[in-house]
Design a protein around this motif. Structure first.
Motif, PDB file in Angstrom:
ATOM      1  N   ILE A 289      30.004  34.513  -5.771  1.00 29.37           N
ATOM      2  CA  ILE A 289      28.556  34.582  -5.506  1.00 29.37           C
ATOM      3  C   ILE A 289      28.107  36.038  -5.446  1.00 29.37           C
ATOM      4  O   ILE A 289      27.119  36.437  -6.083  1.00 29.37           O
ATOM      5  N   ILE A 290      28.874  36.853  -4.706  1.00 28.19           N
ATOM      6  CA  ILE A 290      28.510  38.275  -4.598  1.00 28.19           C
ATOM      7  C   ILE A 290      28.499  38.929  -5.980  1.00 28.19           C
ATOM      8  O   ILE A 290      27.585  39.682  -6.325  1.00 28.19           O
ATOM      9  N   GLY A 291      29.494  38.582  -6.784  1.00 28.11           N
ATOM     10  CA  GLY A 291      29.553  39.151  -8.139  1.00 28.11           C
ATOM     11  C   GLY A 291      28.307  38.827  -8.932  1.00 28.11           C
ATOM     12  O   GLY A 291      27.758  39.685  -9.631  1.00 28.11           O
ATOM     13  N   ASN A 292      27.834  37.585  -8.809  1.00 19.61           N
ATOM     14  CA  ASN A 292      26.639  37.196  -9.555  1.00 19.61           C
ATOM     15  C   ASN A 292      25.392  37.887  -9.031  1.00 19.61           C
ATOM     16  O   ASN A 292      24.517  38.281  -9.803  1.00 19.61           O
ATOM     17  N   THR A 294      25.328  40.847  -7.641  1.00 16.58           N
ATOM     18  CA  THR A 294      25.418  42.212  -8.174  1.00 16.58           C
ATOM     19  C   THR A 294      24.930  42.250  -9.616  1.00 16.58           C
ATOM     20  O   THR A 294      24.136  43.117 -10.006  1.00 16.58           O
ATOM     21  N   TYR A 295      25.407  41.251 -10.396  1.00 13.77           N
ATOM     22  CA  TYR A 295      25.074  41.253 -11.811  1.00 13.77           C
ATOM     23  C   TYR A 295      23.575  41.132 -12.036  1.00 13.77           C
ATOM     24  O   TYR A 295      22.979  41.881 -12.813  1.00 13.77           O
ATOM     25  N   PHE A 296      22.935  40.196 -11.305  1.00 21.52           N
ATOM     26  CA  PHE A 296      21.507  40.003 -11.533  1.00 21.52           C
ATOM     27  C   PHE A 296      20.679  41.166 -11.005  1.00 21.52           C
ATOM     28  O   PHE A 296      19.673  41.542 -11.604  1.00 21.52           O
TER      29      PHE A 296
ATOM     30  N   TYR C 132      35.920  37.453  -9.309  1.00 24.23           N
ATOM     31  CA  TYR C 132      34.757  38.267  -8.945  1.00 24.23           C
ATOM     32  C   TYR C 132      34.121  38.862 -10.190  1.00 24.23           C
ATOM     33  O   TYR C 132      32.902  38.877 -10.346  1.00 24.23           O
ATOM     34  N   ARG C 133      34.934  39.349 -11.093  1.00 21.67           N
ATOM     35  CA  ARG C 133      34.412  40.082 -12.235  1.00 21.67           C
ATOM     36  C   ARG C 133      33.991  39.156 -13.382  1.00 21.67           C
ATOM     37  O   ARG C 133      32.967  39.371 -14.029  1.00 21.67           O
ATOM     38  N   PHE C 135      33.514  35.618 -13.520  1.00 22.50           N
ATOM     39  CA  PHE C 135      32.643  34.460 -13.393  1.00 22.50           C
ATOM     40  C   PHE C 135      31.212  34.867 -13.097  1.00 22.50           C
ATOM     41  O   PHE C 135      30.713  34.713 -11.993  1.00 22.50           O
ATOM     42  N   ARG C 136      30.571  35.442 -14.110  1.00 26.25           N
ATOM     43  CA  ARG C 136      29.173  35.845 -13.951  1.00 26.25           C
ATOM     44  C   ARG C 136      28.348  35.177 -15.036  1.00 26.25           C
ATOM     45  O   ARG C 136      28.788  35.069 -16.178  1.00 26.25           O
ATOM     46  N   ALA C 137      27.152  34.779 -14.673  1.00 26.70           N
ATOM     47  CA  ALA C 137      26.307  34.030 -15.600  1.00 26.70           C
ATOM     48  C   ALA C 137      25.671  34.946 -16.631  1.00 26.70           C
ATOM     49  O   ALA C 137      24.456  35.101 -16.688  1.00 26.70           O
ATOM     50  N   PHE C 150      33.608  26.810 -10.529  1.00 23.05           N
ATOM     51  CA  PHE C 150      33.006  26.712  -9.197  1.00 23.05           C
ATOM     52  C   PHE C 150      33.174  25.297  -8.628  1.00 23.05           C
ATOM     53  O   PHE C 150      33.536  25.128  -7.474  1.00 23.05           O
TER      54      PHE C 150
END
Lengths: 305, 405, 224, 211
Positions: A289-292, A294-296, C132-133, C135-137, C150
């Motif tokens: 969740i934190i990674g996402n 950060t990304y957004f 962490y790295r 799994f980003r949308a 997830f």
């Protein structure tokens, strides 16, 4: 004492995660060593302070529990210990949970094993769980053990028609005819439920194909995690439910705890193995969740810039 | 250790007891001495001995219908083999409920007869003696004919498109992202003055994925030789080391720079999986390669390597055919060759029309597979739902084509 | 010549083994190959092990970089080889080299086993940092990857039931743990099968190219 | 000194040495790595040597009362490997290499074709609907069929991914992504138990902190 340690470490983890969350809102990635540190603290603290979570059972496990729960008192249940010491950490908790549940419901228990290496584990369950926790249970009247018999599928092929063909006596050398539990039992078809526990061959798959299917006996296997996906296809037609790996065992233990006060002090190896793993999963989920976030944030800041 | 010892012990006991039983009373073919006054069990019926098809003449299969007294009044079955001199031998005792036995202790082209006796309290009730049967040797395994035919279709289409490419027919081949990025990745390493790390998996040369890795190495090392960059190739198998050296040397030769090559580009580390991984991790953080290529058979180390590679900021291209490890490469690497793409890579990189033709041949195989799945599923659904006869026969045909045993 | 013979060897041996499965008398040839291979691999180790010694000796002699650790490696290598070749600690010379009580067994249990299981255990950390790295949308594919991972992760914790336990029994498939089981048995199974079928065909085409000698850089060059 | 205790301390230091790599490369890791490489290279050679040369070659070709002469082929090919040690006859070492490559290609060609392609195709052929099946089973069967076929479409090399074909390929890659995501998530748990095992050793066996 341990509780203080537990709350303290949970506190550190939560505060730490919040701090990272705040940092990530700035759109910056954290160093992976921080993630490593979190994983270490999480798993180490939940190991040291025995962290346990209640599990709510999945449907597939609940069906097994309900079956044993709803069978009338005195139903005949067979448990087969088809595993070796390597599989023990995963499946022994299931065996013990089944034994407890059957005994507390006053079912008649028939214990056996198709694995030579399962003999000692079967005895361990009888000596360390059944006898001390149910001192009133009488051998021969409430439970009995057939021990190990070589032959694998051959054994199954015989007991589907007649136990006495395969077993002249029980494990202790008493003829089956002198054992009250066998007075009205001819074959495996007389069982009300069979619980094969294991992960190799012969094992749950063979029980389903050679006893459950031809004899129309309900079967609910307990499985090592690696083989669980291979047995899933037999559910719900040929297996009424199943327990897969430590998680399945933990769900069952937790269901026992919820329903029976007398078990509140029992040791729950599966639940305590699940504790650290659950914490680790939660921390990983938090990091995803934190990674996402950060990304957004980063993307929005780039769009604005 | 103890487990194996126990297992060995159990096997020994089983064998010994089988042996002991076997020698019990070898002459007792027809032992119907009725001492107790009990009635003999009913014998087995429809006994049949057949040569086992499609083997090297090593086995006779025996089938029968079980005694009507099975299992209530019998102890089991005994199988006797009678050779051409009339001497009989007890070959096996079997549990009640058994209806077949495969005799693998027979000699090629020698006639035998069999008797299966039902053992009851009163003695043994023998069956009829089977006609003479021989374990015959067959030249061709016709049960695998379907495999041969399907194999010919797939191989044939590969060969067909290779030859049609040879005749100059233009072929379209889609872009494969990971391979398109390869040259750029090598170029980047050259610009940065850092080496390129090539890991050919951890299995030996007797694995097809390692072979794929070596064929790709042939193309990659050619690019590296052209760019004059540096390759690092730690390996975990000595044979892979030898073949990788031959491959890289050849690339440098054909690039016209034989002096650019030296044996130290490929280094043997250790056969131990994690020892090798520990060493590769060390090499990564110390030599800081700009590009890491992981192509071949990988196990648990996939993610350890890819994450370490990521921490040093390398461009990473991975490829494996093991479905269990693909997720980790997909998650941690920049490009991943999925399964089939790994085997296609060397042909793709070669740009040679003949080799590209083989890729088109593979596609024919996929069309066959897809049509079989769709047709088969429809046939099976219709056959079982509406009991349509011709659908059932279509299904039978498909089953006989794809049966493997 | 130097190249023709090896190419012929590959083609002939390859062709013979392709067809060996169809002829009962040749069915065991594959096993024979494994036997030959094991023997070849032992000889190849003289080259590999020799390379190991050479590389580290050169480092030590030149006092280059971490040369002190190279001494450690060389000593460890020498000790293990000696202990194994002479079966140190073995009661019975005919017994296995790794039997109970041998030096080799002690070395394995106290050094190799903890080292490799620790190396293996590092995965727990790397799984976390990779999630962490990775799994980003970022796009549709990555989002699907993220969602599938997830759901499975949630399904393996009590959180999954906690979040979706309210869903009524008749639609219990939508409860996350049950959904996780379905993903493993449905879409996951389909994806795995597609990959496996592709691999099967890919191997056929690659093997054909090798047997036909179209791809032969691994055989080195004519030049030397 | 008790060797048992020494063994535990040795194992503990090795364990810590490897774990310390997570922070950064350091002396302890280098030491553990150096020992690991040296010992394991020797270990596996010794195991292979006794197993293959003695257990297989010597026993089958020499010691056995009915020696299997074809085993000598393996020995000869092995000896040819050693030609690499010389620059002059080094090219002979390509013969055993060519043998291994040819045999591997030939042997696995049919094996992969049967066990991967044919078996998987056959097990995907199933009825979409059977008497007594719930709607969900039917749905699941359809999902599997679509997943396998679209997945295969994605792997097509010789056709442009456009139009209906492109849509199928797109669905195919989605299925692959679900597969990867799910398998990743599923394995996390087993990876955790590995670390639990090591921590249990450190805190329990070594430091005796766990009762």
């Amino acid at each position: 004492m341990t509780n203080i340690g537990l709350y303290f470490s949970i506190g550190i983890i939560v505060i730490g995660l919040l701090a990272i969350l705040r940092y990530s809102l700035k759109g910056k990635d954290i160093d992976r060593r921080i993630i490593f540190l979190f994983m270490f603290i999480t798993v180490a603290s939940s190991l040291l302070f025995k962290m346990e979570f209640p599990e709510k059972p999945t449907l597939i496990v609940k069906k097994v529990f309900n079956k044993i729960e709803n069978l009338p008192e005195g139903s005949r249940i067979l448990i087969s210990f088809d595993f070796d010491p390597a599989m023990k950490p995963e499946v022994m908790p299931m065996a013990n949970a089944f034994v407890r549940h059957c005994m507390v419901k006053k079912h008649k228990l028939y214990i056996m094993t198709l694995w030579a290496t399962g003999q000692a584990l079967m005895l361990e369950s009888i000596e360390e769980v059944l006898k001390p926790e149910f001192p009133d249970a009488v051998y021969g009247e409430d439970y009995t053990s057939l021990g190990f018999k070589a032959g694998g599928v051959g054994v199954l092929n015989v007991i589907i028609t007649d136990f006495r063909k395969m077993y002249a006596t029980d494990e202790h050398g008493t003829p089956l005819d002198e054992i009250p539990l066998f007075a009205e039992v001819t074959s495996a078809k007389d069982m009300d439920l069979i619980l094969p526990i294991g992960g190799g061959a012969p094992g749950p798959k063979e029980w389903i194909l050679f006893v459950g299917d031809p004899g129309k006996v309900p079967i609910a296997p307990g499985l090592a995690a690696v083989v669980a996906p291979l047995i899933y296809p037999y559910y719900p037609k040929q297996a009424i439910g199943l327990l897969g790996g430590v998680k399945g065992a933990a769900e069952y233990e937790s269901e026992l705890l919820r329903n029976y006060d007398q078990f509140k002090d029992m040791d729950t190896p599966a639940l305590s193995m699940m504790g650290p793993q659950t914490m680790a999963h939660i921390v990983i989920i938090a990091f995803i969740i934190i990674g996402n976030i950060t990304y957004f944030r980063k993307r929005r800041m780039n769009d604005n810039a | 250790m103890t487990k194996q010892a126990i297992l060995a012990g159990v096997i020994l006991v089983v064998l010994l007891s089988a042996g002991a039983f076997g020698q019990d009373r070898p002459e007792a073919v027809v032992d119907s001495s009725n001492l107790t006054g009990a009635i003999l069990p009913a014998p087995v019926t429809n006994i049949e001995a057949k040569n086992h098809k499609y083997d090297d003449g090593e086995r006779i299969d025996l089938f029968w219908e079980k005694s009507v007294d099975d299992p209530d009044n019998i102890f089991g079955y005994k199988v006797y083999r009678i050779d051409k001199d009339g001497a009989s031998e007890l070959v096996r005792e079997l549990l009640p409920g058994t209806t077949e036995y495969f005799d693998e202790e027979v000699e090629n082209d020698v006639p035998y007869q069999y008797i299966v006796a039902v053992v009851g309290e009163a003695g043994e009730a023998p069956s009829e003696m089977t006609p003479e049967v021989m374990a015959a040797w067959e030249f061709f395994n016709f049960s695998k004919l379907n495999i041969l035919i399907l194999g010919f279709i797939v191989c044939g289409s590969v060969l067909f498109f290779i030859s049609s490419a040879k005749s100059g027919k233009k072929l379209f081949i889609r872009k494969i992202g990971g391979l398109e990025a390869l040259e750029e990745a090598v170029g980047r390493a050259t610009e940065m003055g850092r080496p390129i790390l090539f890991i050919p998996g951890i299995l030996d040369l007797d694995d097809v994925q390692t072979l794929a890795a070596i064929t790709i190495l042939g193309k990659v090392s050619r690019v590296i030789a052209d760019y004059d960059s540096k390759i690092l190739m730690p390996v975990s198998r000595s044979l892979v080391m030898t073949s990788a050296r031959e491959t890289i040397k050849e690339s440098y030769m054909s690039a016209g720079r034989p002096d650019g090559y030296n044996d130290n580009m490929v280094q043997y580390i250790t056969d131990e999986q994690f020892g090798y991984v520990a060493a590769v991790n060390g090499i990564m953080v110390r030599e800081k390669p700009a590009t890491c290529l992981y192509l071949g058979a990988f196990f648990a180390e996939s993610l350890i390597l890819a994450e370490t590679g990521n921490s040093i900021g390398a461009i990473q291209i991975a490829g494996t055919a093991r479905p269990g490890q693909l997720p980790f490469f997909v998650a941690a690497c920049d490009y991943t060759l999925i399964g089939e793409e790994l085997f296609a890579a060397s042909a793709y990189l070669s740009g040679d029309p003949k080799q590209l033709g083989s890729l088109k041949g593979q596609d024919i195989g996929k069309i066959v597979a897809m049509s079989a799945i769709i047709l088969g599923t429809l046939a099976m659904t219709f056959a079982s739902a509406w009991e349509l006869g011709f659908m059932q026969s279509l299904l039978d045909i498909l089953n006989s084509i794809f049966v493997t045993n | 010549m130097k190249r023709l013979i090896p190419v012929l060897i590959t083609s002939i041996v390859g062709t013979v083994l392709v067809f060996s499965v169809f002829f009962p008398m040749a069915e065991t040839w594959g096993e024979d190959f494994s036997l030959f291979f094991d023997i070849i691999a032992v000889f190849a180790f003289f080259l590999g092990g020799g390379n190991l010694v050479r590389v580290h000796l050169i480092k030590v002699l030149n006092k280059k970089g971490d040369w002190k650790f190279s001494i450690v490696t060389l000593i460890a290598f020498a000790i293990t080889l000696t202990a194994g070749l002479f079966k140190f600690g073995s009661v019975d010379i005919a017994a296995s080299v790794t039997a109970e009580g041998t030096w080799m067994q002690t070395i394995f249990n106290n050094i190799i086993a903890p080292l490799s299981s620790t190396m293996y255990a590092l995965l727990a950390f790397f799984v976390a940092s990779a999630s962490y790295r990775a799994f980003r949308a970022k796009n549709r594919e990555a989002t699907i990857l993220l969602i599938a991972a997830f759901i499975i992760l949630l399904g393996r914790t009590p959180l999954g039931m906690f979040m979706t336990g309210w869903i009524p029994e008749w639609f219990s498939i939508a409860q996350i743990p049950n959904l996780a089981v379905w993903i493993m048995n449905g879409p996951n199974l389909a994806g795995q099968r597609a990959i496996l079928i592709g691999v099967g065909l890919g191997v056929v085409a690659m093997s054909l190219r090798l047997i036909l000698g179209m791809d032969r850089t691994y055989l080195g060059s004519d030049h030397d | 000194m008790d060797w048992q205790i020494f063994g535990v301390w040795l194992a503990a230091f090795m364990t810590l040495g490897i774990i310390s790599f997570l922070y950064k490369d350091n002396v302890f890791y280098k030491a553990a790595e150096a020992i690991f490489i040296g010992i394991s290279a020797g270990y596996w050679f010794i195991v292979f040597f006794w197993d293959s040369m003695v257990g297989k070659f010597y026993v089958q070709a020499i010691e056995s009362p009915e020696p299997e002469h074809h085993v000598w082929v393996g020995l000869i090919l092995g000896i040819l490997m050693l030609a690499r040690l010389s620059n002059k006859v080094g090219w002979i070492a390509r013969w055993p290499l060519a043998f291994v490559v040819g045999a591997t290609a030939g042997l696995y060609m049919m094996m992969f074709f049967v066990s991967n392609a044919m078996v998987q195709v056959q097990s995907t052929i199933m009825p979409l609907w059977e008497t007594g099946d719930g709607w969900f089973t039917v749905f699941n069967n359809i999902v599997i069929i679509i997943g396998v076929t679209c997945g295969l479409v994605y792997f097509f090399f010789s056709k442009k991914h456009e139009g209906a074909f492109g849509v199928a390929a797109k669905i195919g890659i989605w299925f692959l992504m679900v597969t990867f995501g799910a398998s990743f998530g599923y394995t996390v748990m087993s990876r955790m138990s590995l670390m639990l095992g090591r921590l249990d050793f450190l805190f329990g066996t070594w430091l005796e902190m766990i009762p």
